[in-house]
Design a protein around this motif. Structure first.
Motif: not given
Lengths: 315, 280
Positions: A36-41, A43-45, A48, B94, B104, B151
């Motif tokens: 779930t936490w990776y889903i939060f990230l 869009p940003s990643f 990147i 987010l 994590f 980003i």
């Protein structure tokens, strides 16, 4: 794992089979939570990877090729050699540093003095904050457009005012020997509001007890400013120095409006950014432009590192 | 002379110094408006400079609006900025939240990677991004201006700092009620994030509205030009020949931003200060 042990105590010895299940579900829950936490990230990643990592790598590859976007030939270090031996390129490096140096070392002291004055008056603080920050909210492109007229050698207000009070006038943007000073004046005018706001925020963070202690010891206002305020602001100055240099070394917008991609008159205000734009997007020499961006990137990194060392800032 | 009067005098001196310098700083704007309203300024600039034009007329402004390209560029800038701000702020909220409250693998490493993006300037990325968008046929559209803004290391950093100040106990309570991570974020933390979201919107708006180099590279089609691009192309075409018209154009292009700034000045100044103070 801990929860598994607790359930063992609660349920007694008979339920040992369930402990395994519990541990399993907790593990899978944890894995799910991490996912779930990776889903939060996500869009940003994605951003990147696609818009940071890929272009940086691709641009490095391109710098070893002769390329116009469709036809590519590997040519080794030739692009770097060409840029590093190009007089035009070193001229842009000189222009960039010259304008940056005077912008920074005029604006930071001036801005700090204005911030101190604003901070020390009793009424009208907010009014002056708003007024002094106004140039910074207008886009630098519009500002450059206005300054072309403000600094016009024959019909500009600045020369008229200088002449009226008996000071020598300047040719500003119309002569290669003075055009950089026009850009510097514009840059100081545009950046000073930012410096004032940052200084004010940090001036107000200095503890008033220090001033009270100094007053008891009989220190004058000026002494307090010199020996309490300025030392306490060193972190702020370091921040402004570093962000100021990073911004200055990437200068492009205003010199493009004032002098076009080749920084006329006579390339006197062409910056490194303008050199890259000229080679990349008017000449479509992608390889040369990429090599130049890497050289510029390295210059920025080295210079930022030196600034960090000089200002002894801990990051 | 007692201390009170001397204090009052020094206070007045400081006030006057600030006032005079403030007027000097505002001078380009004042002159801009004055020349913009001057009917004759397109032939020769009024010299010696005067504050009130000889013949006040809205002639120049009429031309600016009749031409229509400024209005079009306003619409374009509006579309691009709205989409960019929305994308950038959502993605940063987010990510900032995850970096603050998440547990994590590789959390530290990934956060360092985000901070590294702060050091990467636009220039080395120009050409590959240009060929990337060219290869998918998206040049001369708004997509290349909007998508890469997803980003922003600075906003993620500010956002993480903000969520760090909020207690983690809020999460635990919601977790006991069986809420998933997304529900916790949207129902517990997001409603509390108003102040930082406002700051992020303001910063993101300023960056996106003033963006110049990248739009200049990808937008050849004049109909898609944003406000800074239109101003630059007008200025490069005419140089210092059409004074009155240029100044009228500059006035109209600056005015909405100035009005917005005057209404939101407290929040804007706070946001700028925050980005600087926290950046330390």
């Amino acid at each position: 794992m801990v929860k598994g042990k607790i359930s063992l105590n609660e349920n007694g010895v008979e339920d040992t089979v369930n402990i395994h299940d519990d541990v399993e579900t907790i593990k899978s829950k944890k894995r799910k939570a991490a996912l779930t936490w990776y889903i939060f990230l996500l869009p940003s990643f994605l951003g990147i990877l696609l818009f940071m990592v890929y272009p940086i790598v691709e641009s490095f590859r391109l710098s070893f090729f002769r390329s116009n976007g469709t036809i590519e030939t590997f040519i080794g270090f030739s692009n770097f050699q060409l840029v590093l031996t190009s007089k035009t390129f070193w001229n842009t490096v000189w222009n960039t540093f010259f304008i940056g140096f005077f912008q920074i070392f005029l604006t930071i002291p001036l801005g700090f003095i204005f911030a101190s004055l604003i901070n020390s008056i009793r009424r009208g603080q907010n009014f002056f904050k708003v007024v002094y920050f106004l140039p910074n909210v207008t886009s630098i492109v519009a500002a450059a457009m206005i300054f072309q007229f403000v600094l016009h050698p024959e019909m500009g207000v600045v020369n008229y005012a200088l002449d009226a009070i008996g000071l020598p006038t300047s040719t500003w943007f119309s002569d290669p020997s003075t055009s950089k000073w026009g850009v510097i004046l514009l840059a100081v005018w545009h950046w000073i509001g930012f410096v004032i706001i940052i200084c004010l925020a940090n001036l107000q963070a200095i503890s008033p007890e220090m001033y009270e202690a100094a007053k008891i010891d009989g220190a004058s206002g000026l002494q307090q400013w010199l020996f309490i305020t300025i030392p306490n602001m060193s972190g702020t100055f370091a921040f402004l120095l570093i962000t100021g240099w990073i911004g200055s070394l990437q200068r492009f917008n205003e010199v493009y409006v004032l002098g076009g991609p080749n920084g006329s008159p006579a390339r006197s205000i062409q910056t490194m950014g303008a050199f890259i734009y000229e080679r990349g997007f008017t000449g479509f020499e992608f390889g040369i432009a990429s090599a130049a961006t890497y050289i510029m990137f390295v210059i920025i990194l080295i210079f930022t590192f030196i600034n960090l060392k000089v200002s002894k800032m801990q990051l | 002379m007692d201390q009170k009067t001397s204090e009052r005098i020094s206070n007045s001196v400081k006030f006057i110094v600030l006032l005079v310098c403030g007027i000097l700083l505002m001078m380009p704007f004042i002159w801009m408006v004055s020349v913009g309203f001057d009917r004759t300024a397109n032939i020769t600039m009024p010299f010696p400079p005067r504050l009130i034009p000889e013949t006040i007329s809205s002639f120049n402004f009429g031309i600016v609006f009749e031409n229509g390209r400024l209005i079009q560029s306003y619409i374009n800038s509006g579309i691009v900025t709205t989409c960019s701000v929305f994308l950038q702020v959502s993605a940063s909220l987010l990510a900032g939240y995850a970096f603050s409250k998440g547990t994590f693998k590789y959390k530290r490493l990934l956060f360092v990677l985000v901070l590294c993006t702060l050091m990467i300037p636009m220039e080395p990325r120009l050409i590959p991004l240009y060929t990337l968008f060219n290869s998918v046929g998206l040049l001369n559209s708004f997509w290349p201006l909007i998508l890469p803004t997803v980003i922003n290391g600075m906003l993620i950093f500010l956002c993480k700092q903000f969520f760090d100040q909020l207690p983690g106990t809020l999460r635990e309570a919601a977790q006991i009620d069986g809420a998933g991570e997304f529900r916790i974020f949207f129902t517990v933390y997001l409603p509390l994030a108003g102040p930082i979201a406002a700051t992020m919107v303001i910063l993101s708006f300023i960056w996106s509205w003033n963006d110049f180099m990248w739009p200049l590279v990808v937008l050849n089609n004049q109909d898609l030009h944003t406000v800074p691009l239109y101003l630059a192309s007008f200025s490069l075409e005419n140089g210092t020949s059409l004074g009155g018209l240029t100044m009228a154009l500059a006035t109209v292009s600056i005015l909405p931003i100035v009005v917005l700034y005057l209404f939101l000045q407290r929040y804007i100044i706070q946001s700028i200060a925050l980005s600087g103070v926290k950046g330390e």
